[in-house]
Write an enzyme that holds these catalytic residues in place. Sequence first.
Site, PDB file in Angstrom:
ATOM      1  CE  LYS A  57     -42.334  -2.913  26.709  1.00 59.55           C
ATOM      2  NZ  LYS A  57     -43.326  -2.102  27.396  1.00 59.55           N
ATOM      3  CE  LYS A  82     -45.755 -10.274  25.961  1.00 54.22           C
ATOM      4  NZ  LYS A  82     -45.539  -9.267  27.001  1.00 54.22           N
ATOM      5  CE  LYS A 116     -50.325  -3.328  24.309  1.00 55.40           C
ATOM      6  NZ  LYS A 116     -51.089  -3.459  25.515  1.00 55.40           N
TER       7      LYS A 116
HETATM    8  P1  TYM Z   1     -49.313  -4.802  30.112  1.00 49.18           P
HETATM    9  O1  TYM Z   1     -50.068  -3.552  29.947  1.00 49.18           O
HETATM   10  O2  TYM Z   1     -48.265  -5.151  29.088  1.00 49.18           O
HETATM   11  O3  TYM Z   1     -50.292  -6.037  30.176  1.00 49.18           O
HETATM   12  C1  TYM Z   1     -51.423  -6.024  31.045  1.00 49.18           C
HETATM   13  C2  TYM Z   1     -51.623  -7.422  31.607  1.00 49.18           C
HETATM   14  O4  TYM Z   1     -51.787  -8.378  30.548  1.00 49.18           O
HETATM   15  C3  TYM Z   1     -50.882  -9.460  30.720  1.00 49.18           C
HETATM   16  N1  TYM Z   1     -50.475  -9.966  29.383  1.00 49.18           N
HETATM   17  C4  TYM Z   1     -50.557 -11.247  29.006  1.00 49.18           C
HETATM   18  N2  TYM Z   1     -50.985 -12.338  29.657  1.00 49.18           N
HETATM   19  C5  TYM Z   1     -50.967 -13.516  28.980  1.00 49.18           C
HETATM   20  N3  TYM Z   1     -50.538 -13.646  27.694  1.00 49.18           N
HETATM   21  C6  TYM Z   1     -50.099 -12.572  27.001  1.00 49.18           C
HETATM   22  N4  TYM Z   1     -49.705 -12.709  25.734  1.00 49.18           N
HETATM   23  C7  TYM Z   1     -50.098 -11.298  27.661  1.00 49.18           C
HETATM   24  N5  TYM Z   1     -49.741 -10.027  27.286  1.00 49.18           N
HETATM   25  C8  TYM Z   1     -49.980  -9.232  28.357  1.00 49.18           C
HETATM   26  C9  TYM Z   1     -49.699  -8.857  31.485  1.00 49.18           C
HETATM   27  O5  TYM Z   1     -48.970  -9.838  32.176  1.00 49.18           O
HETATM   28  C10 TYM Z   1     -50.398  -7.885  32.425  1.00 49.18           C
HETATM   29  O6  TYM Z   1     -50.842  -8.546  33.580  1.00 49.18           O
HETATM   30  N6  TYM Z   1     -46.143  -3.376  33.690  1.00 49.18           N
HETATM   31  C11 TYM Z   1     -47.480  -3.844  33.404  1.00 49.18           C
HETATM   32  C12 TYM Z   1     -48.558  -2.863  33.815  1.00 49.18           C
HETATM   33  C13 TYM Z   1     -48.470  -2.440  35.223  1.00 49.18           C
HETATM   34  C14 TYM Z   1     -48.818  -3.200  36.369  1.00 49.18           C
HETATM   35  C15 TYM Z   1     -48.592  -2.348  37.484  1.00 49.18           C
HETATM   36  C16 TYM Z   1     -49.297  -4.499  36.548  1.00 49.18           C
HETATM   37  C17 TYM Z   1     -48.071  -1.219  35.661  1.00 49.18           C
HETATM   38  N7  TYM Z   1     -48.142  -1.140  37.019  1.00 49.18           N
HETATM   39  C18 TYM Z   1     -48.845  -2.778  38.787  1.00 49.18           C
HETATM   40  C19 TYM Z   1     -49.552  -4.940  37.842  1.00 49.18           C
HETATM   41  C20 TYM Z   1     -49.322  -4.092  38.937  1.00 49.18           C
HETATM   42  C21 TYM Z   1     -47.608  -4.073  31.918  1.00 49.18           C
HETATM   43  O7  TYM Z   1     -46.882  -3.524  31.127  1.00 49.18           O
HETATM   44  O8  TYM Z   1     -48.666  -4.875  31.561  1.00 49.18           O
END
Ligand code: TYM
Length: 332
Positions: A116, A198, A201
């Site tokens: 990032k 990956k 969005k």
């Molecule tokens: P975030 O918001 O980027 O994504 C949410 C969830 O979607 C999963 N994900 C994917 N899984 C498979 N293939 C993909 N291409 C893909 N893109 C996204 C992510 O692994 C995630 O599970 N830091 C986290 C949000 C967060 C969080 C937490 C998660 C904040 N606090 C506490 C668990 C526990 C994040 O940015 O996910």
Amino acid sequence: MENTAKKTVLSCIQPSGMLTLGNYLGALKNWINMQEEFDCTFAVADLHAITVRQEPAKLRAQIHSTFALLLALGLDPERSTLFIQSHVPEHSQLAWLLSCYTQFGEMSRMTQFKDKSAKHADNVNVGLFAYPALMAADILLYNPDFVPVGADQKQHLEITRDIANRFNGIYGDVFKIPEPFIAKTGARVMSLQDPTKKMSKSDENLNSWVAILDTPDDIMRKFKRAVTDSEARVCIGEEKHGINNLIGIYSAITGKSSDAITAEFEGKGYGDFKMAVGEAVVEELRPIRERYEQIIKDKKQLEELYKAGAAKAERTAIRTLSKAMKKVGFVL
Ligand code: TYM
């Protein structure tokens, strides 16, 4: 007497833009399934979203829309606790505490920070760097047994466990050590245009990712254009990134094994296979989009639900934060 308390689950999702098929297959679909068996807490991680610059009106709309989408997916506010992260201030408070038990060196190894900060070189802020301490707070406040996430969050789960173990090592058993829950299929959905990356969005090529709320026509168009290879055989292969990804998506939705999928499409071309994957995705997402369109209209009900969810979440969050603060030596 038998202990009938359910095991607990926590996870969060950022409200940064449209949620994708990757978010759905990697995380959200498991949330829905886990709701049956576990005591679940799920949040819209809005505090995390400002580690990259957001436009205020757009952010506000996205927080609403992400919360509405959680309901549209079938997460039930009667059974699970659903809330917006910033409504429970204990997340920020515990994040500060935990950041004082996290080493600069271990934070510097986070690959998401490296990715990032390369992508947003003009805004490498301290929040982006400290992000995993906030994520650790999100998790540890609720003492979950399992945290369902996609494979890209595994490193953040590991640092959460390290921080919790370190804190417990000093002060005794304050935090439960959570286990990541990463599904076998769908844990890493790749871009439809460059399947070595990956699905995300933030990808500028709009054909590379599918939004949960895309129309059936858009979904079909994106799958028809999905990159494949020249072998013309639907099977897993080391260099067949595009087909591997499509098999993974089809498998995560239908529950079929990759061998069964190969057998189903034996003798058929990639065109037929891409149509079948597109149609499976359309049918999977159709009811979610239809429910979403109803739910998002009723702002008053949404507000009631996220307020009630935050009040419920805060009861647990306050307890854990107070315990941690007392151990450290604060006067409460
Ligand atoms: P975030 O918001 O980027 O994504 C949410 C969830 O979607 C999963 N994900 C994917 N899984 C498979 N293939 C993909 N291409 C893909 N893109 C996204 C992510 O692994 C995630 O599970 N830091 C986290 C949000 C967060 C969080 C937490 C998660 C904040 N606090 C506490 C668990 C526990 C994040 O940015 O996910």
